[in-house]
Motif scaffolding. Sequence first.
Motif, short mmCIF file in Angstrom:
data_model
loop_
_atom_site.label_atom_id
_atom_site.label_comp_id
_atom_site.label_asym_id
_atom_site.label_seq_id
_atom_site.Cartn_x
_atom_site.Cartn_y
_atom_site.Cartn_z
N LEU A 23 0.81 -1.37 0.11
CA LEU A 23 -0.14 0.18 -0.02
C LEU A 23 0.99 1.37 -0.04
O LEU A 23 0.43 2.22 -0.77
CB LEU A 23 -0.80 0.13 1.12
N ILE A 24 2.10 1.41 0.74
CA ILE A 24 2.87 2.32 0.86
C ILE A 24 3.59 2.60 -0.51
O ILE A 24 3.94 3.69 -1.01
CB ILE A 24 3.69 2.27 1.94
N VAL A 25 4.11 1.21 -0.94
CA VAL A 25 4.90 1.28 -2.56
C VAL A 25 3.83 1.93 -3.49
O VAL A 25 4.43 2.88 -4.19
CB VAL A 25 5.36 0.11 -2.68
N HIS A 26 2.74 1.82 -3.33
CA HIS A 26 1.71 2.19 -4.29
C HIS A 26 1.29 3.54 -4.40
O HIS A 26 1.27 4.26 -5.30
CB HIS A 26 0.52 1.01 -4.36
N TRP A 27 0.75 3.83 -3.04
CA TRP A 27 0.38 4.98 -2.75
C TRP A 27 1.01 6.23 -2.03
O TRP A 27 0.44 7.46 -1.75
CB TRP A 27 -1.15 4.85 -2.17
N GLY A 28 2.34 5.74 -1.56
CA GLY A 28 2.99 6.69 -0.73
C GLY A 28 3.24 7.89 -1.50
O GLY A 28 3.23 9.16 -1.06
N HIS A 29 3.98 7.72 -2.66
CA HIS A 29 4.50 8.71 -3.59
C HIS A 29 3.02 9.75 -3.67
O HIS A 29 3.53 10.93 -3.56
CB HIS A 29 4.90 8.13 -5.11
N PRO A 30 2.41 9.33 -4.24
CA PRO A 30 1.19 10.39 -4.68
C PRO A 30 0.43 11.01 -3.35
O PRO A 30 0.31 12.15 -3.41
CB PRO A 30 -0.13 9.50 -5.33
N VAL A 31 0.45 10.31 -2.23
CA VAL A 31 0.04 11.03 -1.15
C VAL A 31 0.94 12.22 -0.68
O VAL A 31 0.67 13.27 -0.30
CB VAL A 31 -0.34 10.07 0.07
N MET A 32 2.19 11.65 -0.74
CA MET A 32 3.18 13.05 0.07
C MET A 32 3.19 13.83 -1.03
O MET A 32 3.54 14.96 -0.89
CB MET A 32 4.63 12.05 -0.03
N MET A 33 3.15 13.52 -2.43
CA MET A 33 3.68 14.62 -3.45
C MET A 33 2.18 15.60 -3.27
O MET A 33 2.64 16.70 -3.72
CB MET A 33 3.78 13.80 -4.87
N ALA A 34 1.28 14.90 -3.18
CA ALA A 34 0.00 15.80 -2.96
C ALA A 34 0.05 16.71 -2.04
O ALA A 34 -0.39 18.15 -2.10
CB ALA A 34 -1.51 14.87 -2.81
#
Length: 159
Positions: A23-34
């Motif tokens: 879940l972090i590998v998949h959605w970590g980047h978009p959440v942090m960049m948002a």
Amino acid sequence: MGSLSEVLEPIANQFEKLGIPDLIVHWGHPVMMAIVVLVMGNFIGFAGWRGRVAADTAIASKSLADHRKLAPWMFLFIALGYTGGVLSLVMQDQGILESPHFWTGSIVLGLLAINGTISMIGFGGNKVVLRTFHAYLGTTALCLLFVHAVLGLKLGLAI
């Protein structure tokens, strides 16, 4: 030399060994960049424009100072997020160069690097044309970041 994914595979493997949840590998980047784009990006863009157009010199001065202090941090966070996003794609066995999300991110990083360089050279001796170009280039980069986010969401939902 192999593909970009093959070149980055050893680095991605080191992160995979950390046991980061999918879940972090998949959605970590978009959440942090948002967070970076929506909070920092909007504030920095607003501060830069307010510094240009505010009639009150105290407000203009504070806004430009805020812009000057935070913009380099945003560039750093975006560059780190870019790196994390690319490694996330490799960890998920996705092509990199085929992704429009990759290309918009690369363009944004380039635009922000150009903008930072313009600022670091003192706007070529404080030339109005370079200050204006800097403002519009930064605005273009922020707008492209929203296109980038849409492409990223589309990519994330497709993986």
